[in-house]
Design a protein around this motif. Structure first.
Motif, PDB file in Angstrom:
ATOM      1  N   LYS A 135      44.533  36.948  40.905  1.00 12.68           N
ATOM      2  CA  LYS A 135      45.549  37.912  40.459  1.00 12.68           C
ATOM      3  C   LYS A 135      45.136  38.534  39.125  1.00 12.68           C
ATOM      4  N   PRO A 136      45.517  39.794  38.899  1.00 15.04           N
ATOM      5  CA  PRO A 136      45.215  40.419  37.600  1.00 15.04           C
ATOM      6  C   PRO A 136      45.947  39.709  36.457  1.00 15.04           C
ATOM      7  N   ILE A 194      42.751  42.333  33.110  1.00 10.13           N
ATOM      8  CA  ILE A 194      41.530  41.819  33.727  1.00 10.13           C
ATOM      9  C   ILE A 194      41.811  41.669  35.217  1.00 10.13           C
ATOM     10  N   LYS A 195      41.078  42.458  36.015  1.00 10.60           N
ATOM     11  CA  LYS A 195      41.263  42.443  37.460  1.00 10.60           C
ATOM     12  C   LYS A 195      40.076  41.737  38.110  1.00 10.60           C
ATOM     13  N   PRO A 196      40.310  40.557  38.701  1.00 10.79           N
ATOM     14  CA  PRO A 196      39.216  39.822  39.345  1.00 10.79           C
ATOM     15  C   PRO A 196      38.699  40.562  40.580  1.00 10.79           C
ATOM     16  N   GLU A 231      33.746  34.097  37.674  1.00 17.47           N
ATOM     17  CA  GLU A 231      34.519  35.226  38.191  1.00 17.47           C
ATOM     18  C   GLU A 231      33.871  36.529  37.760  1.00 17.47           C
ATOM     19  N   HIS A 232      33.800  37.469  38.682  1.00 14.87           N
ATOM     20  CA  HIS A 232      33.386  38.831  38.347  1.00 14.87           C
ATOM     21  C   HIS A 232      34.664  39.660  38.317  1.00 14.87           C
ATOM     22  N   ALA A 233      34.817  40.460  37.269  1.00 15.25           N
ATOM     23  CA  ALA A 233      36.071  41.191  37.096  1.00 15.25           C
ATOM     24  C   ALA A 233      35.815  42.540  36.426  1.00 15.25           C
ATOM     25  N   LEU A 293      33.166  42.565  33.671  1.00 14.11           N
ATOM     26  CA  LEU A 293      33.129  41.278  32.991  1.00 14.11           C
ATOM     27  C   LEU A 293      32.576  40.190  33.909  1.00 14.11           C
ATOM     28  N   ASP A 294      31.853  39.278  33.318  1.00 15.95           N
ATOM     29  CA  ASP A 294      31.497  38.022  33.954  1.00 15.95           C
ATOM     30  C   ASP A 294      32.295  36.969  33.206  1.00 15.95           C
TER      31      ASP A 294
END
Length: 143
Positions: free
Chosen positions: A86-87, A99-101, A119-121, A136-137
């Motif tokens: 979830k964001p 932050i959106k995964p 997680e990549h986001a 983001l990593d």
């Protein structure tokens, strides 16, 4: 001569305005030394990186980032955590970060009692009405 004096005044005022707005800008990448004290005794936190460079930390409901050479803790305004898909949203101090995964991978080691989520986001940072978007990593470690 007066025209040049007015031109110089205009340049000085414009330079001052740019300097003042830069003081409040979030530093990406951030200075990792700023958060060392907050992370020292913690066993669970997430490291956020963009292109291998540190952007911030997610820690106990706060997003830690650096801004103008100081540490800024932006409180969470959502109830979601790293790895739940979830964001996550952080708001406060003139900052709005979402932050959106995109994907995640979880590993668990029972012997050492460690838990890791990669997680990549995509992060969207809104600061003073200016919007920045970057990948983001996220690496969440808990031991």
């Amino acid at each position: 001569m007066k025209r040049y004096a007015n031109l110089i005044k205009t340049c000085v005022v414009a330079g001052f305005c740019c300097a003042v707005s830069a003081v409040w800008a979030v530093d990406i990448p951030m200075d990792s030394k700023l958060a060392a004290g907050r992370l020292e005794a913690k066993t669970c936190y997430a490291t956020l990186k963009n292109k291998g460079k540190l952007v911030g930390y997610e820690l106990n409901g706060d997003l830690l980032m650096s801004s103008a050479g100081r540490l800024v803790a932006v409180p969470s305004s959502s109830s979601h955590d790293v790895g739940d898909g979830k964001p996550r949203r952080y708001q406060g101090g003139g900052l709005d970060v979402e932050i959106k995964p995109l994907s995640d991978e979880k590993t668990e080691t029972i012997k050492n009692i460690t838990y890791t989520i990669k997680e990549h986001a995509v992060a969207i940072l809104i600061e003073k009405g200016k919007r920045r978007r970057f990948r983001l990593d996220v690496l969440f470690n808990c031991s």
